[in-house]
Design a protein around this motif. Structure first.
Motif, mmCIF file in Angstrom:
data_model
loop_
_atom_site.group_PDB
_atom_site.id
_atom_site.type_symbol
_atom_site.label_atom_id
_atom_site.label_comp_id
_atom_site.label_asym_id
_atom_site.label_seq_id
_atom_site.Cartn_x
_atom_site.Cartn_y
_atom_site.Cartn_z
ATOM 1 N N ASP A 212 0.916 -1.111 -0.134
ATOM 2 C CA ASP A 212 0.081 -0.040 -0.129
ATOM 3 C C ASP A 212 0.792 1.376 0.069
ATOM 4 N N GLN A 240 -9.510 15.617 0.424
ATOM 5 C CA GLN A 240 -10.104 15.295 -0.869
ATOM 6 C C GLN A 240 -8.980 15.074 -1.818
ATOM 7 N N LEU A 243 -6.905 11.779 -0.703
ATOM 8 C CA LEU A 243 -7.846 10.603 -1.174
ATOM 9 C C LEU A 243 -7.614 10.368 -2.689
ATOM 10 N N ALA A 244 -7.646 11.426 -3.310
ATOM 11 C CA ALA A 244 -7.508 11.308 -5.082
ATOM 12 C C ALA A 244 -6.297 10.773 -5.264
ATOM 13 N N ARG A 246 -4.140 8.937 -3.625
ATOM 14 C CA ARG A 246 -4.262 7.457 -3.080
ATOM 15 C C ARG A 246 -5.185 6.437 -4.221
ATOM 16 N N ALA A 247 -6.130 7.186 -4.641
ATOM 17 C CA ALA A 247 -6.928 6.453 -5.731
ATOM 18 C C ALA A 247 -6.058 6.317 -7.103
ATOM 19 N N ALA A 248 -5.336 7.311 -7.259
ATOM 20 C CA ALA A 248 -4.742 7.487 -8.697
ATOM 21 C C ALA A 248 -3.416 6.299 -8.579
ATOM 22 N N TYR A 249 -2.748 6.698 -7.397
ATOM 23 C CA TYR A 249 -1.851 5.567 -7.152
ATOM 24 C C TYR A 249 -2.403 4.038 -7.152
ATOM 25 N N GLU A 250 -3.349 3.670 -6.466
ATOM 26 C CA GLU A 250 -4.041 2.378 -6.586
ATOM 27 C C GLU A 250 -4.340 1.885 -8.100
ATOM 28 N N ALA A 251 -4.690 2.900 -8.867
ATOM 29 C CA ALA A 251 -4.916 2.460 -10.257
ATOM 30 C C ALA A 251 -3.619 1.894 -11.041
ATOM 31 N N ARG A 253 -1.702 -0.437 -9.384
ATOM 32 C CA ARG A 253 -1.604 -1.803 -8.839
ATOM 33 C C ARG A 253 -1.427 -2.644 -9.995
#
Length: 292
Positions: A212, A240, A243-244, A246-251, A253
């Motif tokens: 993570d 915000q 969170l954005a 983190r979501a961009a990095y998660e994409a 994976r």
């Protein structure tokens, strides 16, 4: 190259703060050190003094001390806390080599761009993952040239522009989130400009993976490697925005892991005999013909 990009005080604070945790985060530096040491297998050198520039807690001392047991070893670092901990708590390999004793490596807090060393006083100047923490590497390379004796060797590693590209891409807030990394070819030009001969540059890309984003940040903090650019965000990120990111990095994976790219640059160059006097006059050398 413009000055004023890197907050050098922040660099010193980050590494001083990380002195106690550095062993939990420096595995990457130790791996790059190992790969640099392997390059010395192909170098014919017998230095009387070795200067480890940016030595942190002395992770390169073991290999350099074993390879050149007769050489005096001097470690320099910007963060005195790193030097104090390394001297106070020698590890097993340091005790075995005598590096925790009074006759072990000398340690000195110093700025890489203003070395408190005499000209032509070292046979090998070693620097592992330091140069990207400097605002401009050119003065440090010029100092390395000044301190090296003729036929002395500079060997270094640093990080290139693709380093932590995923982290930069994840944030879209206009702030710096990594250091400013310089291209390998620019380092080659700097070495020639400083008077070094036969510079050799090469590069490899290493990808680490994490469960993570928090694990990545924790590792960077433990190694003192968080962003120290003046253009970084000085306050807390908004909820915000975080969170954005983190979501961009998660994409990104892949196979259940988050990638983190590191572009590692290796360089070495020799200090050749001067071809000019300080006043600009050319030096012409005549060799005697061999006697028959």
């Amino acid at each position: 190259m413009n000055a004023g990009f890197v907050d050098q005080r922040q660099v010193a604070r980050r590494f001083a703060r990380a002195a106690d945790t550095y062993e939990r985060g420096d595995f990457f530096a130790r791996e790059i050190d190992r790969r640099m040491q392997e390059r010395l297998d192909y170098v014919n050198l017998k230095p009387g003094r070795i200067v480890d520039l940016g030595c942190s807690r002395g992770g390169s001392f073991a290999g350099l001390g074993a390879r050149y047991p007769e050489a005096e070893l001097l470690g320099l670092d910007l963060a005195p806390a790193m030097l104090r901990i390394q001297a106070a708590r020698p590890s097993g390999w340091q005790r075995w080599l005598g590096l925790g004793k009074r006759n072990g490596p000398l340690r000195l807090a110093a700025d890489a761009t203003q070395l408190p060393l005499a000209a032509q006083s070292a046979g090998l100047l070693w620097s592992n993952l330091l140069l990207h923490w400097l605002d401009d590497p050119l003065p440090a390379l010029a100092e390395a040239h000044r301190v090296l004796e003729t036929d002395g060797l500079l060997m270094f590693s640093t990080l290139g522009p693709d380093t932590l590209r995923e982290l930069r891409a994840a944030f879209a807030d206009g702030y710096a989130h990594t250091q400013r990394f310089i291209d390998m070819h620019d380092f080659g030009d700097m070495l020639v400009g400083c008077g070094f001969a036969d510079p050799v540059m090469d590069m490899e890309v290493i990808t680490l993976t994490y469960d993570d984003v928090d694990s990545l940040f924790a590792e960077l903090r433990a190694a003192g490697s968080s962003c120290a650019m003046k253009a970084r965000r000085h306050g807390l990120s908004g909820r915000q925005g975080w969170l954005a990111a983190r979501a961009a990095y998660e994409a990104m994976r892949r196979d259940g892991k988050l990638p983190a790219t590191f572009e590692v640059i290796y360089g070495h160059a020799w200090k050749a005999a001067p071809n000019k006097l300080p006043d600009g006059r050319a030096i012409v050398r005549f060799e005697r013909p061999p006697k028959h």
